[in-house]
Motif scaffolding. Structure first.
Motif, PDB file in Angstrom:
ATOM      1  N   TRP A 117      58.166 -29.812  87.592  1.00  0.00           N
ATOM      2  CA  TRP A 117      57.636 -28.448  87.460  1.00  0.00           C
ATOM      3  C   TRP A 117      57.259 -27.888  88.822  1.00  0.00           C
ATOM      4  O   TRP A 117      57.602 -26.754  89.164  1.00  0.00           O
TER       5      TRP A 117
ATOM      6  N   GLU B 244      60.359 -27.037  90.927  1.00  0.00           N
ATOM      7  CA  GLU B 244      60.993 -25.812  90.431  1.00  0.00           C
ATOM      8  C   GLU B 244      60.204 -24.585  90.859  1.00  0.00           C
ATOM      9  O   GLU B 244      60.770 -23.590  91.322  1.00  0.00           O
ATOM     10  N   PHE B 245      58.900 -24.666  90.713  1.00  0.00           N
ATOM     11  CA  PHE B 245      58.045 -23.536  91.086  1.00  0.00           C
ATOM     12  C   PHE B 245      58.144 -23.252  92.572  1.00  0.00           C
ATOM     13  O   PHE B 245      58.301 -22.102  92.991  1.00  0.00           O
TER      14      PHE B 245
ATOM     15  N   THR C 291      60.534 -23.935  94.707  1.00  0.00           N
ATOM     16  CA  THR C 291      61.833 -23.377  95.076  1.00  0.00           C
ATOM     17  C   THR C 291      61.870 -21.877  94.804  1.00  0.00           C
ATOM     18  O   THR C 291      62.303 -21.077  95.649  1.00  0.00           O
ATOM     19  N   MET C 292      61.411 -21.490  93.621  1.00  0.00           N
ATOM     20  CA  MET C 292      61.378 -20.074  93.263  1.00  0.00           C
ATOM     21  C   MET C 292      60.378 -19.309  94.128  1.00  0.00           C
ATOM     22  O   MET C 292      60.644 -18.195  94.582  1.00  0.00           O
TER      23      MET C 292
ATOM     24  N   GLU D 168      55.690 -18.512  87.150  1.00  0.00           N
ATOM     25  CA  GLU D 168      55.127 -19.568  86.312  1.00  0.00           C
ATOM     26  C   GLU D 168      55.939 -19.727  85.036  1.00  0.00           C
ATOM     27  O   GLU D 168      56.254 -20.852  84.619  1.00  0.00           O
TER      28      GLU D 168
ATOM     29  N   ARG E 256      59.131 -18.842  84.442  1.00  0.00           N
ATOM     30  CA  ARG E 256      60.486 -19.332  84.699  1.00  0.00           C
ATOM     31  C   ARG E 256      60.489 -20.829  85.010  1.00  0.00           C
ATOM     32  O   ARG E 256      61.335 -21.577  84.492  1.00  0.00           O
ATOM     33  N   SER E 257      59.563 -21.256  85.875  1.00  0.00           N
ATOM     34  CA  SER E 257      59.530 -22.669  86.246  1.00  0.00           C
ATOM     35  C   SER E 257      59.117 -23.542  85.070  1.00  0.00           C
ATOM     36  O   SER E 257      59.636 -24.651  84.893  1.00  0.00           O
TER      37      SER E 257
ATOM     38  N   LYS F 265      62.081 -23.870  82.592  1.00  0.00           N
ATOM     39  CA  LYS F 265      63.056 -24.837  83.092  1.00  0.00           C
ATOM     40  C   LYS F 265      62.555 -26.269  82.882  1.00  0.00           C
ATOM     41  O   LYS F 265      63.332 -27.175  82.567  1.00  0.00           O
ATOM     42  N   THR F 266      61.266 -26.471  83.057  1.00  0.00           N
ATOM     43  CA  THR F 266      60.679 -27.801  82.863  1.00  0.00           C
ATOM     44  C   THR F 266      60.759 -28.220  81.405  1.00  0.00           C
ATOM     45  O   THR F 266      61.111 -29.372  81.096  1.00  0.00           O
TER      46      THR F 266
END
Length: 222
Positions: free
Chosen positions: A44, A47-48, A50-51, A67, A69-70, A73-74
């Protein structure tokens, strides 16, 4: 002596959402296919981040959207049946009514120079949190205002432009070495690190254990 203070909000004046993040991670663990609980937080966070680092200028995305979007994906990565919107609401509720650190309000009221909050958060959420605690800063500048997040320099530059202060006239206070100390430094602003956990202090960094100790630093004794 400095002419104004820029100060971070979450993690500095009020608590971060760490407890909520652990609760959300546990829900994903209980509803997904996960071998190690710690894998959730690592995935998580990556991913966060990177965004987050790609969100500036024309590509800016609000903290709430990052928050969601990440987290979505998680949830998908770990095949969880949890609902991202519902889990995000748990965090959003914390953002608008976070517990304050002891002496946070005392610091804001006792500071003899103007205090401006400079925060990586959405404007509406931080305004609600400030009202929740009846804080009265002299101004609030957010990532949403500058369309950029700390540690990039745009948010600091935006705050200086709006207040009219130069980098040499302000000090930035925050709990993050990367976002607050290094970010401020990149904008030419000196910083004070709030080091409540007594971590090793890097060379050249000015650190204090609590907010009121800031008044004993050289910035307020010149």
């Amino acid at each position: 002596m400095v002419k104004a203070v820029f100060i971070d909000f979450y993690g500095t004046l009020v608590h971060e959402d760490g407890a909520i993040i652990r609760k959300v991670s546990q829900i994903i663990f209980d509803t997904g296919v996960v071998q190690n609980y710690s894998d959730i937080g690592s995935y998580w966070w990556n991913e966060f981040q990177t965004m987050f680092h790609n969100a500036y200028g024309e590509s800016f995305v609000t903290q709430r959207e990052l928050e969601y979007r990440s987290l979505q994906k998680t949830i998908e990565h770990f095949h969880s049946t949890a609902d991202a919107a519902e889990l995000c609401e748990m965090m959003f509720r914390h953002w608008t009514a976070p517990p304050a650190f002891p002496k946070a309000k005392v610091f804001l009221e006792a500071c003899l120079v103007p205090v401006y909050i400079v925060s990586n958060i959405d404007t509406s959420d931080i305004n609600k949190a400030i009202a929740f605690h009846s804080f009265m800063p002299d101004g609030v500048f957010t990532s949403e205002d500058a369309r950029s997040y700390k540690p990039r320099s745009e948010l600091f530059a935006y705050a200086m432009r709006k207040t009219g202060f130069s980098p040499y006239e302000v000090v930035h206070i925050g709990d993050s070495l990367s976002s607050d100390v290094k970010g401020a430094g990149a904008a030419g602003i000196k910083a004070i690190w709030i080091n409540r956990s007594d971590k090793t202090v890097p060379d050249g960094v000015i650190a204090v254990n609590n907010l009121l100790d800031i008044f004993g630093t050289s910035f307020f004794r010149e």
